[in-house]
Enzyme design. Structure first.
Site, PDB file in Angstrom:
ATOM      1  N   CYS A   6       5.126  -6.277   1.685  1.00  0.00           N
ATOM      2  CA  CYS A   6       5.533  -4.873   1.754  1.00  0.00           C
ATOM      3  C   CYS A   6       4.784  -4.152   2.890  1.00  0.00           C
ATOM      4  O   CYS A   6       4.996  -4.468   4.046  1.00  0.00           O
ATOM      5  CB  CYS A   6       5.345  -4.207   0.399  1.00  0.00           C
ATOM      6  SG  CYS A   6       6.258  -2.678   0.247  1.00  0.00           S
ATOM      7  N   TYR A   7       3.869  -3.221   2.576  1.00  0.00           N
ATOM      8  CA  TYR A   7       3.142  -2.552   3.671  1.00  0.00           C
ATOM      9  C   TYR A   7       2.427  -3.572   4.550  1.00  0.00           C
ATOM     10  O   TYR A   7       2.354  -3.411   5.778  1.00  0.00           O
ATOM     11  CB  TYR A   7       2.120  -1.556   3.092  1.00  0.00           C
ATOM     12  CG  TYR A   7       1.473  -0.722   4.167  1.00  0.00           C
ATOM     13  CD1 TYR A   7       2.055   0.465   4.591  1.00  0.00           C
ATOM     14  CD2 TYR A   7       0.289  -1.148   4.782  1.00  0.00           C
ATOM     15  CE1 TYR A   7       1.481   1.217   5.603  1.00  0.00           C
ATOM     16  CE2 TYR A   7      -0.290  -0.394   5.797  1.00  0.00           C
ATOM     17  CZ  TYR A   7       0.318   0.788   6.199  1.00  0.00           C
ATOM     18  OH  TYR A   7      -0.249   1.531   7.206  1.00  0.00           O
ATOM     19  N   LYS A  29      -7.825  -8.489 -18.814  1.00  0.00           N
ATOM     20  CA  LYS A  29      -8.173  -8.722 -20.215  1.00  0.00           C
ATOM     21  C   LYS A  29      -7.943 -10.172 -20.649  1.00  0.00           C
ATOM     22  O   LYS A  29      -8.798 -10.775 -21.287  1.00  0.00           O
ATOM     23  CB  LYS A  29      -7.305  -7.806 -21.071  1.00  0.00           C
ATOM     24  CG  LYS A  29      -7.708  -7.748 -22.493  1.00  0.00           C
ATOM     25  CD  LYS A  29      -8.855  -6.828 -22.577  1.00  0.00           C
ATOM     26  CE  LYS A  29      -9.351  -6.586 -23.942  1.00  0.00           C
ATOM     27  NZ  LYS A  29     -10.371  -5.525 -23.880  1.00  0.00           N
ATOM     28  N   HIS A  71       7.942  -7.474  -3.657  1.00  0.00           N
ATOM     29  CA  HIS A  71       6.649  -7.827  -4.259  1.00  0.00           C
ATOM     30  C   HIS A  71       6.749  -9.129  -5.069  1.00  0.00           C
ATOM     31  O   HIS A  71       7.145  -9.092  -6.228  1.00  0.00           O
ATOM     32  CB  HIS A  71       6.165  -6.689  -5.156  1.00  0.00           C
ATOM     33  CG  HIS A  71       5.677  -5.514  -4.380  1.00  0.00           C
ATOM     34  ND1 HIS A  71       4.368  -5.358  -3.996  1.00  0.00           N
ATOM     35  CD2 HIS A  71       6.342  -4.453  -3.867  1.00  0.00           C
ATOM     36  CE1 HIS A  71       4.240  -4.257  -3.297  1.00  0.00           C
ATOM     37  NE2 HIS A  71       5.419  -3.687  -3.200  1.00  0.00           N
ATOM     38  N   ASP A  84     -14.795  -7.242 -24.071  1.00  0.00           N
ATOM     39  CA  ASP A  84     -15.289  -7.175 -22.682  1.00  0.00           C
ATOM     40  C   ASP A  84     -16.803  -7.087 -22.626  1.00  0.00           C
ATOM     41  O   ASP A  84     -17.463  -7.868 -21.943  1.00  0.00           O
ATOM     42  CB  ASP A  84     -14.708  -5.958 -21.957  1.00  0.00           C
ATOM     43  CG  ASP A  84     -13.229  -5.818 -22.171  1.00  0.00           C
ATOM     44  OD1 ASP A  84     -12.599  -6.843 -22.483  1.00  0.00           O
ATOM     45  OD2 ASP A  84     -12.702  -4.708 -22.042  1.00  0.00           O
ATOM     46  N   GLY A  96       0.838  -1.199   0.000  1.00  0.00           N
ATOM     47  CA  GLY A  96       0.000   0.000   0.000  1.00  0.00           C
ATOM     48  C   GLY A  96       0.864   1.235   0.000  1.00  0.00           C
ATOM     49  O   GLY A  96       2.057   1.173   0.308  1.00  0.00           O
ATOM     50  N   GLU A 108       4.312 -10.699  -6.289  1.00  0.00           N
ATOM     51  CA  GLU A 108       3.194 -10.784  -7.234  1.00  0.00           C
ATOM     52  C   GLU A 108       3.487 -10.140  -8.582  1.00  0.00           C
ATOM     53  O   GLU A 108       2.717 -10.296  -9.518  1.00  0.00           O
ATOM     54  CB  GLU A 108       1.930 -10.167  -6.613  1.00  0.00           C
ATOM     55  CG  GLU A 108       1.918  -8.649  -6.433  1.00  0.00           C
ATOM     56  CD  GLU A 108       2.605  -8.156  -5.152  1.00  0.00           C
ATOM     57  OE1 GLU A 108       3.597  -8.773  -4.723  1.00  0.00           O
ATOM     58  OE2 GLU A 108       2.162  -7.122  -4.606  1.00  0.00           O
TER      59      GLU A 108
END
Ligand code: XMP
Length: 529
Positions: A94-95, A385, A184, A243, A67, A186
């Site tokens: 992280c945060y 997407k 991170h 979409d 964050g 991710e």
């Protein structure tokens, strides 16, 4: 605007992971990892997750996101002690790691060295979190993005890895199943980040991976039925992109004839777009479709407007006026469905009501006016997407349609910086068609994620034949991306670019110079506005 109600969860028969959002721009990448690994997960903002919520949601594990805040700022987001007595494994990123440490009795502080980008961490101890990575004493490449760092561990924790600027780059309390990383895992820039996340989910938390896109489809149809109810009518704005087409197909399966699709010609579409879309929907899908010509209305309201955010807001308002008129013609519709995706959401507001920064108001999210009466249905709001494309295939959409490049709702308006003029629109349409034609002929369409032309509000001097010209500049953009969140410019051969530029200048009156945009995202965005 009526807030988009979160789709009502129908207790899925799956193991669940809870992602607690502290407002990171990449929180959804954790969710995406989970889905790709067959794990059902939901993201909820930190302030909504209390003991009661946890008891109801019954997750098998929690991941606390990064964050933008600093743990020491007054009013900064805190980790609730209730999260750590639920008896489930927790991974703080992280945060999330800093907040977990502070709540459990450790310390975090502002680091003298802010660290952004690549870093190498040294592995200090064997642990299930870092299993399969570099051996103890060796280094592992990761991606850091932080100002604060953990300074003192809470009781029960060990340091598992360190970096030159973060003594606690990875930490763990194996007895309680609590782990934290300063970096991170991710993001794609941590090469073995997925392995770390998988070590946590499948190894430490014991997920079996019992979720799939087919399950998402079935559950979403069920949730849509529950959200819309037995009688309400839904209007679905079709843009011609994959979409809204996928959203329409899901809704059609959920509520059948109570769905009406509306395709709005905004006057900001590409060459031939309206004819292609209407033909495809009426012929291939057999879904009822109303085609509204609203070009004059959109262009009149945009006249003289140069500010990108104002343009987006005006376009959002125009869309809603058109949809409400169409809803009245139908005798009323309680819901408006849109194919809003996660990148549209994260860059406009935080998906789950948590704290994240606004980059631009995508017309179908922050760009909608507050006065809209219809309620929103956005079944793809948590997908990227490429996931929507997978869902489209799952629903039987033709491959040529599934693979179409994205085209934004505000259309050519955000590809013409400055005020929009009709002559410019005609020029842009013609140039864009040539560019895409050459890309298709070169067999590059499917390799490129999105390609388009941008008409600049700049005139330059040229010489054509024996005469001086003083005409507009066209920029070409082409990017590769996985999900639209980050992108790299496409490395065309110079010869290809030269050929496109020559064709455009020769065939489109009004352009005498062509440039190629070599900016990535970040720091640019894909569209110019
Ligand atoms: P940016 O420019 O934010 O674009 O990097 C990421 C992706 O989103 C598309 N985009 C939009 N799509 N409404 C949409 O439906 C919008 O307002 C909007 N703005 C950007 C963009 O084309 C790219 O694919």
């Amino acid at each position: 605007m009526s807030p988009s109600p979160a789709l009502t969860p129908v207790a899925p028969p799956h193991e669940r992971l809870l992602i607690v959002d502290f407002g990171s721009q990449v929180t959804q990448l954790i969710a995406r990892f989970c889905r790709e690994s067959g794990i059902y997960c939901e993201i909820h903002p930190f302030h909504r997750v209390d003991a009661g919520f946890l008891a109801g949601f019954a997750p098998r594990a929690m991941i606390l996101s990064g964050g933008p805040a600093s743990v020491h700022e007054a009013g900064s987001p805190q980790a609730d002690p209730a999260w750590f007595v639920a008896g489930i494994p927790v991974l703080g990123i992280c945060y999330g790691q800093q907040a977990m440490c502070v709540t459990l009795g450790g310390q975090a502080s502002a680091s003298a060295h802010r660290e952004y980008g690549r870093a190498d961490i040294e592995i200090l101890a064997d642990s299930p979190l870092l299993a399969g990575l570099a051996a103890r004493g060796d280094s592992e490449r990761v991606w850091m993005s932080h100002g604060d760092r953990v300074e003192a561990l809470p009781p029960g924790f060990l340091a598992l890895a360190r970096s030159p600027s973060a003594p606690f780059a990875a930490i763990g309390d194996p007895g309680r199943g609590f782990y934290g990383v300063q970096f991170h895992p991710e993001v794609a820039h941590t090469p073995r980040g997925r392995q770390i996340l998988r070590n946590f989910t499948h190894g430490i938390a014991g997920f079996s991976g019992d979720w799939s896109m087919a399950a998402f489809r079935t559950e979403t149809i069920g949730r849509l039925r529950a959200q819309i109810g037995p009688d309400a009518r839904v209007l679905c704005g079709l843009s011609g992109g994959v979409d809204s087409a996928v959203a329409a197909m899901l809704l059609h399966k959920a509520i059948g004839a109570r769905l009406t699709c509306v395709f709005v010609d905004t006057g900001l579409l590409r060459h031939n777009e309206a004819a292609e879309v209407v033909g495809l929907f009426r012929d291939s899908f057999g879904i009822p479709l109303v085609h509204v010509e609203a070009g004059e209305e959109f262009l009149a309201r945009l006249e003289g407007i140069a500010d990108p955010e104002t343009k987006r807001k005006i376009i959002g308002a125009c869309f809603i006026d058109v949809f409400e008129r169409e809803a009245n013609q139908l005798g009323g519709a309680e819901f408006l469905a849109q194919g809003t995706l996660y990148p549209d959401v994260i860059e406009s507001v935080s998906l789950s009501g948590g704290p994240s920064v606004t980059i631009k108001s995508h017309h179908n999210v922050g760009g909608l006016p507050a006065r809209m009466k219809m309620r929103l249905v956005e079944p793809l709001r948590e997908l990227f997407k490429d996931e929507v494309r997978a869902l489209g295939r799952e629903l039987g959409l033709p491959e040529a349609f599934v693979g179409r490049h994205p085209f934004p709702g505000p259309g050519l308006a955000i590809r013409m910086p400055g005020a929009i003029d009709r002559e410019g629109l005609a020029i842009l349409r013609a140039a864009d068609a040539i560019y895409l034609d050459e890309i298709r002929k070169a067999g590059l369409y499917d390799t490129i994620w999105q390609a388009f032309a941008v008409l600049l509000p700049v005139r330059t001097v040229g010489v054509m034949g024996d005469a001086r010209s003083y005409d507009r500049v066209l920029a070409l953009r082409a990017v590769t991306s996985v999900d639209g969140m980050t992108a790299e410019y496409f490395p065309f051969e110079h010869e290809f670019l030269g050929k496109v530029a020559t064709r455009i200048i020769n065939e489109v009156k009004g352009i005498n110079r062509v440039v190629y945009d070599i900016t990535g995202k970040p720091p640019g965005t894909i569209e110019w506005e």
